[in-house]
Every structure is written in structure tokens, then in C-alpha cells.
Design an enzyme around this catalytic site. Structure first.
Site, PDB file in Angstrom:
ATOM      1  N   HIS A   1       6.625 -28.030  -3.857  1.00  0.00           N
ATOM      2  CA  HIS A   1       6.736 -26.881  -4.381  1.00  0.00           C
ATOM      3  C   HIS A   1       5.763 -26.609  -4.961  1.00  0.00           C
ATOM      4  CE1 HIS A   1       8.086 -29.239  -7.849  1.00  0.00           C
ATOM      5  NE2 HIS A   1       7.011 -28.598  -8.543  1.00  0.00           N
TER       6      HIS A   1
ATOM      7  N   HIS B   1       3.410 -23.679  -8.090  1.00  0.00           N
ATOM      8  CA  HIS B   1       3.658 -22.818  -9.055  1.00  0.00           C
ATOM      9  C   HIS B   1       3.362 -21.642  -8.949  1.00  0.00           C
ATOM     10  CE1 HIS B   1       5.609 -26.235 -11.575  1.00  0.00           C
ATOM     11  NE2 HIS B   1       5.522 -26.625 -11.157  1.00  0.00           N
TER      12      HIS B   1
HETATM   13  P1  AMP Z   1       7.060 -29.963 -11.385  1.00  0.00           P
HETATM   14  O1  AMP Z   1       6.747 -30.592 -12.914  1.00  0.00           O
HETATM   15  O2  AMP Z   1       5.364 -29.739 -11.006  1.00  0.00           O
HETATM   16  O3  AMP Z   1       7.144 -30.983 -10.401  1.00  0.00           O
HETATM   17  O4  AMP Z   1       7.798 -28.422 -11.423  1.00  0.00           O
HETATM   18  C1  AMP Z   1       9.034 -28.582 -11.853  1.00  0.00           C
HETATM   19  C2  AMP Z   1       9.720 -27.431 -12.743  1.00  0.00           C
HETATM   20  O5  AMP Z   1      11.280 -26.628 -11.648  1.00  0.00           O
HETATM   21  C3  AMP Z   1       9.118 -27.276 -14.050  1.00  0.00           C
HETATM   22  O6  AMP Z   1       8.470 -26.674 -14.060  1.00  0.00           O
HETATM   23  C4  AMP Z   1      10.868 -26.609 -13.782  1.00  0.00           C
HETATM   24  O7  AMP Z   1      11.034 -26.004 -14.949  1.00  0.00           O
HETATM   25  C5  AMP Z   1      11.514 -26.512 -12.789  1.00  0.00           C
HETATM   26  N1  AMP Z   1      12.764 -26.361 -12.785  1.00  0.00           N
HETATM   27  C6  AMP Z   1      13.443 -27.509 -12.602  1.00  0.00           C
HETATM   28  N2  AMP Z   1      14.479 -27.711 -12.577  1.00  0.00           N
HETATM   29  C7  AMP Z   1      14.809 -25.806 -12.283  1.00  0.00           C
HETATM   30  C8  AMP Z   1      15.754 -25.013 -11.808  1.00  0.00           C
HETATM   31  N3  AMP Z   1      17.434 -25.327 -11.802  1.00  0.00           N
HETATM   32  N4  AMP Z   1      15.548 -23.709 -12.100  1.00  0.00           N
HETATM   33  C9  AMP Z   1      14.019 -23.180 -11.582  1.00  0.00           C
HETATM   34  N5  AMP Z   1      13.332 -23.945 -12.381  1.00  0.00           N
HETATM   35  C10 AMP Z   1      13.487 -25.206 -12.130  1.00  0.00           C
END
Ligand code: AMP
Ligand code: ZN
Length: 138
Positions: free
Chosen positions: A99, A101
Site C-alpha cells: 500500500h 500512504h
Molecule cells: P503500514 O504501517 O505502512 O503497514 O501502514 C498500515 C496502515 O494501515 C496504518 O497507517 C494503519 O493505521 C492502517 N490501517 C490498518 N487497519 C486499517 C483499517 N481497517 N482501515 C483503514 N486503515 C487501516
């Protein structure tokens, strides 16, 4: 597969959608670091960006470009964006479905830029930079 982002794609977990097409989905981060903090994902599961084919990686960047422009156009007060991708645990990746950001930025918001990422860089010494450059190009 026990992947939270695949569950969002399947509609098993709700999300605040920002954009969707046949191959990509963008939604608001549940724990935002900025107003409008958005996550862009491919619908086809891949654990990390580097595990995608070049075509899939290119398509993800196209989607990120599209969503970035959409956010820039529609969010009140926005003056910039920081875009990033944590890849693997050492870089802070917590969800193993690749993903990007998108962090909307606002004049004087006090946030850092990508250079504020903590690093164990040994040195900006020219010999060291030369050595790494040679290692990566040979
Ligand atoms: P990373 O730390 O780069 O893997 O980012 C994962 C991101 O996904 C974090 O910023 C979380 O806050 C976000 N996240 C986790 N679960 C969900 C969810 N159910 N809906 C939206 N964002 C999420
Ligand atoms: Zn997944």
C-alpha cells in the site's frame, strides 16, 4: 487469507472510500497522521511493493498519481502531499498487503518530510557513497 486489506476489498470490513476502479482501492487511514491520510492498494494481493511485477507496480503508481491529484483538488486548505510506502518490517510495514500512504500537507502543519526518517546512514563521505554506488551498479 487473513489479510485485513483483502477483507476491506471484499467488503467484509468497512472503510471510508476515497477512490475505486477495477484494480485499485483508496480509503482513509483508520489512524491518520494527517487530515485526509489515504491508503492506496491494489485489489490483487501482494505482500510488498517489490514483490509485484513491474506492470503491477506501475499500475499502482498510476493509481497513486490519480488519487493524489483528486485529493489536491478537493481537500480544503491543502498545499502539498507526502507520499510513501513502508516496505517490510524494518521500514515499519505493519500490514502485509502492499500500500501507498498519501499524507495531505498544509502550510505550517509542523510535520516532517521524508528526510526526517531515522536512518543508520554511516556517512556522507565520498568514498563510502562511491562504494555503495559501485555495489549497486555492478
Ligand atoms: P503500514 O504501517 O505502512 O503497514 O501502514 C498500515 C496502515 O494501515 C496504518 O497507517 C494503519 O493505521 C492502517 N490501517 C490498518 N487497519 C486499517 C483499517 N481497517 N482501515 C483503514 N486503515 C487501516
Ligand atoms: Zn491482502
Amino acid at each position: 487469507m487473513n489479510c485485513i486489506f483483502c477483507k476491506i476489498i471484499a467488503g467484509e470490513i468497512p472503510c471510508y472510500k476515497v477512490y475505486e476502479d477495477d484494480t485499485h482501492l483508496a480509503f482513509l487511514d483508520i489512524s491518520p497522521c494527517a487530515d485526509g491520510h489515504t491508503i492506496v492498494i491494489p485489489k490483487k494481493h501482494a505482500a510488498a511493493f517489490v514483490e509485484m511485477s513491474p506492470e503491477e507496480a506501475g499500475a499502482l503508481f498510476e493509481a497513486v498519481n490519480k488519487v493524489s491529484n483528486l485529493i489536491l483538488k478537493k481537500m480544503d486548505g491543502i498545499t502539498g502531499l507526502t507520499i510513501g510506502m513502508n516496505t517490510y518490517e524494518s521500514a515499519g510495514q505493519s500490514v502485509m498487503h502492499t500500500h501507498a500512504h498519501i499524507f495531505p500537507r498544509f502550510k505550517g502543519d509542523g510535520g516532517g518530510n521524508t528526510h526526517t526518517i531515522v536512518s543508520s546512514a554511516k556517512s556522507a563521505d565520498s568514498e563510502y557513497l562511491k562504494k555503495i554506488s559501485e555495489q549497486l551498479t555492478k
